[in-house]
Design a protein around this motif. Structure first.
Motif, PDB file in Angstrom:
ATOM      1  N   TYR A   2       0.540  -1.038   0.006  1.00 21.65           N
ATOM      2  CA  TYR A   2       0.037   0.207  -0.215  1.00 21.65           C
ATOM      3  C   TYR A   2       0.525   1.456   0.284  1.00 21.65           C
ATOM      4  O   TYR A   2       2.029   1.122   0.380  1.00 21.65           O
ATOM      5  N   ASP A   3       0.311   2.667  -0.463  1.00 23.13           N
ATOM      6  CA  ASP A   3       0.401   3.930  -0.687  1.00 23.13           C
ATOM      7  C   ASP A   3       0.892   3.754   1.227  1.00 23.13           C
ATOM      8  O   ASP A   3      -0.206   3.776   2.098  1.00 23.13           O
TER       9      ASP A   3
ATOM     10  N   ASP B 136       0.476   6.901   2.619  1.00 23.53           N
ATOM     11  CA  ASP B 136       0.164   8.211   2.749  1.00 23.53           C
ATOM     12  C   ASP B 136      -1.938   7.850   2.647  1.00 23.53           C
ATOM     13  O   ASP B 136      -2.359   9.296   3.194  1.00 23.53           O
ATOM     14  N   THR B 137      -1.971   7.504   1.576  1.00 25.18           N
ATOM     15  CA  THR B 137      -3.107   7.498   0.878  1.00 25.18           C
ATOM     16  C   THR B 137      -3.857   5.936   1.371  1.00 25.18           C
ATOM     17  O   THR B 137      -5.363   6.047   1.095  1.00 25.18           O
ATOM     18  N   GLU B 138      -3.084   4.659   1.586  1.00 21.62           N
ATOM     19  CA  GLU B 138      -3.552   3.690   2.059  1.00 21.62           C
ATOM     20  C   GLU B 138      -4.397   3.270   1.052  1.00 21.62           C
ATOM     21  O   GLU B 138      -5.175   2.077   0.636  1.00 21.62           O
ATOM     22  N   GLN B 139      -3.941   3.298  -0.301  1.00 27.11           N
ATOM     23  CA  GLN B 139      -4.117   2.714  -1.639  1.00 27.11           C
ATOM     24  C   GLN B 139      -3.619   1.639  -1.950  1.00 27.11           C
ATOM     25  O   GLN B 139      -2.366   1.621  -1.415  1.00 27.11           O
TER      26      GLN B 139
ATOM     27  N   TYR C 128       3.665  -0.652   3.693  1.00 26.18           N
ATOM     28  CA  TYR C 128       3.268  -0.070   2.964  1.00 26.18           C
ATOM     29  C   TYR C 128       5.211   1.147   2.540  1.00 26.18           C
ATOM     30  O   TYR C 128       6.118   1.229   3.112  1.00 26.18           O
TER      31      TYR C 128
ATOM     32  N   ASN D  65       5.949   7.477  -0.808  1.00 28.68           N
ATOM     33  CA  ASN D  65       6.256   8.310  -1.650  1.00 28.68           C
ATOM     34  C   ASN D  65       7.283   9.254  -1.745  1.00 28.68           C
ATOM     35  O   ASN D  65       7.272   9.263  -0.640  1.00 28.68           O
TER      36      ASN D  65
ATOM     37  N   SER E  52       7.108  12.235   0.208  1.00 29.27           N
ATOM     38  CA  SER E  52       6.462  11.933   1.652  1.00 29.27           C
ATOM     39  C   SER E  52       7.553  12.088   2.637  1.00 29.27           C
ATOM     40  O   SER E  52       8.809  11.910   2.071  1.00 29.27           O
TER      41      SER E  52
END
Length: 109
Positions: free
Chosen positions: A25-26, A28-31, A98, A101, A104
């Protein structure tokens, strides 16, 4: 008969493989992150559209994972087998990794 039984036991012990899997997952975005390049002890795989990856691994060896995706900091992880010499399903069920980015505040500068 005794030697045949010993051979069979040794054969099963040497063939113990476990499925090592997880999701990336990313941070910051949890995507979920698609197309993350993952190198596990020299075997290269990629995550699918849901960030999922899976690989059969030797349950008695330490895993070295290297995760790489353009725009993200590379992440290196090490995973040891549990006390039974494998990767238990309980431990594998929550494999969330995680990536940061590059923009980040948490990424390596």
């Amino acid at each position: 008969m005794k030697s045949t039984l010993i051979f069979i036991v040794l054969l099963f012990c040497s063939c113990t493989n476990n499925k090592f899997y997880g999701h990336v997952y990313d941070y910051d975005t949890e995507q979920p992150l698609q197309n993350v390049f993952i190198d596990i002890n020299g075997t290269k795989i990629q995550t699918d559209s849901s960030g999922y990856f899976y690989l059969k691994v030797n349950s008695n060896s330490i895993l070295k994972l290297s995760l790489r995706k353009d725009g993200y900091s590379t992440k290196n992880l090490y995973r040891k087998p549990d006390s039974s010499g494998g990767f238990s399903k309980r431990n594998l069920s929550n494999n969330k990794i995680y990536l940061f980015n590059e923009k980040s505040d948490f990424s390596k500068k």
